[in-house]
Design a protein around this motif. Structure first.
Motif, PDB file in Angstrom:
ATOM      1  N   VAL A 145     -54.618  27.463  54.647  1.00 52.69           N
ATOM      2  CA  VAL A 145     -53.824  26.824  55.702  1.00 52.69           C
ATOM      3  C   VAL A 145     -53.829  25.309  55.534  1.00 52.69           C
ATOM      4  N   ALA A 146     -54.981  24.734  55.262  1.00 47.78           N
ATOM      5  CA  ALA A 146     -55.083  23.282  55.100  1.00 47.78           C
ATOM      6  C   ALA A 146     -54.310  22.817  53.873  1.00 47.78           C
ATOM      7  N   GLY A 147     -54.424  23.552  52.784  1.00 50.80           N
ATOM      8  CA  GLY A 147     -53.717  23.178  51.561  1.00 50.80           C
ATOM      9  C   GLY A 147     -52.217  23.269  51.698  1.00 50.80           C
ATOM     10  N   ALA A 149     -50.398  20.501  53.914  1.00 51.79           N
ATOM     11  CA  ALA A 149     -50.265  19.167  53.340  1.00 51.79           C
ATOM     12  C   ALA A 149     -49.010  19.011  52.487  1.00 51.79           C
ATOM     13  N   CYS A 150     -48.297  20.078  52.223  1.00 49.29           N
ATOM     14  CA  CYS A 150     -47.126  20.041  51.355  1.00 49.29           C
ATOM     15  C   CYS A 150     -45.853  19.865  52.169  1.00 49.29           C
ATOM     16  N   ASP A 151     -44.841  19.227  51.536  1.00 49.78           N
ATOM     17  CA  ASP A 151     -43.591  18.946  52.236  1.00 49.78           C
ATOM     18  C   ASP A 151     -42.463  19.923  51.916  1.00 49.78           C
ATOM     19  N   THR A 152     -42.399  20.422  50.697  1.00 50.05           N
ATOM     20  CA  THR A 152     -41.281  21.273  50.297  1.00 50.05           C
ATOM     21  C   THR A 152     -41.758  22.697  50.019  1.00 50.05           C
ATOM     22  N   ASP A 153     -40.799  23.620  49.970  1.00 49.24           N
ATOM     23  CA  ASP A 153     -41.126  25.007  49.634  1.00 49.24           C
ATOM     24  C   ASP A 153     -41.744  25.101  48.242  1.00 49.24           C
ATOM     25  N   LEU A 154     -41.241  24.308  47.296  1.00 49.15           N
ATOM     26  CA  LEU A 154     -41.775  24.345  45.933  1.00 49.15           C
ATOM     27  C   LEU A 154     -43.235  23.904  45.919  1.00 49.15           C
ATOM     28  N   GLU A 155     -43.547  22.805  46.613  1.00 51.64           N
ATOM     29  CA  GLU A 155     -44.939  22.338  46.673  1.00 51.64           C
ATOM     30  C   GLU A 155     -45.836  23.384  47.325  1.00 51.64           C
ATOM     31  N   TYR A 205     -43.089  30.802  52.432  1.00 55.70           N
ATOM     32  CA  TYR A 205     -42.620  31.254  53.735  1.00 55.70           C
ATOM     33  C   TYR A 205     -43.490  30.859  54.915  1.00 55.70           C
ATOM     34  N   CYS A 206     -44.586  30.129  54.679  1.00 55.11           N
ATOM     35  CA  CYS A 206     -45.475  29.814  55.805  1.00 55.11           C
ATOM     36  C   CYS A 206     -44.824  28.906  56.835  1.00 55.11           C
ATOM     37  N   ASP A 207     -43.956  27.981  56.396  1.00 57.93           N
ATOM     38  CA  ASP A 207     -43.296  27.115  57.384  1.00 57.93           C
ATOM     39  C   ASP A 207     -42.259  27.885  58.185  1.00 57.93           C
ATOM     40  N   ASP A 208     -41.624  28.863  57.566  1.00 57.27           N
ATOM     41  CA  ASP A 208     -40.649  29.691  58.279  1.00 57.27           C
ATOM     42  C   ASP A 208     -41.323  30.530  59.359  1.00 57.27           C
ATOM     43  N   ALA A 209     -42.574  30.906  59.106  1.00 52.75           N
ATOM     44  CA  ALA A 209     -43.334  31.692  60.070  1.00 52.75           C
ATOM     45  C   ALA A 209     -44.017  30.810  61.108  1.00 52.75           C
ATOM     46  N   GLY A 210     -43.941  29.493  60.933  1.00 52.08           N
ATOM     47  CA  GLY A 210     -44.549  28.572  61.887  1.00 52.08           C
ATOM     48  C   GLY A 210     -46.034  28.383  61.714  1.00 52.08           C
ATOM     49  N   VAL A 211     -46.566  28.757  60.542  1.00 55.82           N
ATOM     50  CA  VAL A 211     -48.003  28.669  60.312  1.00 55.82           C
ATOM     51  C   VAL A 211     -48.407  27.282  59.831  1.00 55.82           C
TER      52      VAL A 211
END
Length: 66
Positions: free
Chosen positions: A14-16, A19-25, A58-64
């Motif tokens: 979760v922490a790692g 810290a990323c901005d894009t889906d690729l990162e 997909y973690c940002d899409d799930a709101g995690v």
């Protein structure tokens, strides 16, 4: 010691990924974390990396990891 591995790995993921901005990162970071976690727990590294990459993308899409 063995009981601490899963919670520590989950927190690291979760922490790692947060810290990323894009889906690729997030995908690359997730793949790295998933591969290392699978290796540390004596599981299939390729499968761990694949699951980690998908979770990262997909973690940002799930709101995690916003």
């Amino acid at each position: 010691m063995q009981a601490l591995i899963k919670p520590v790995l989950a927190l690291s993921v979760v922490a790692g990924l947060a810290a990323c901005d894009t889906d690729l990162e997030r995908g690359v970071t997730g793949a790295a974390i998933g591969g290392v976690a699978a290796s540390a727990t004596d599981n299939d590294v390729a499968a761990g990396a694949a699951v980690g990459a998908l979770a990262g993308v997909y973690c940002d899409d799930a709101g995690v990891c916003r």
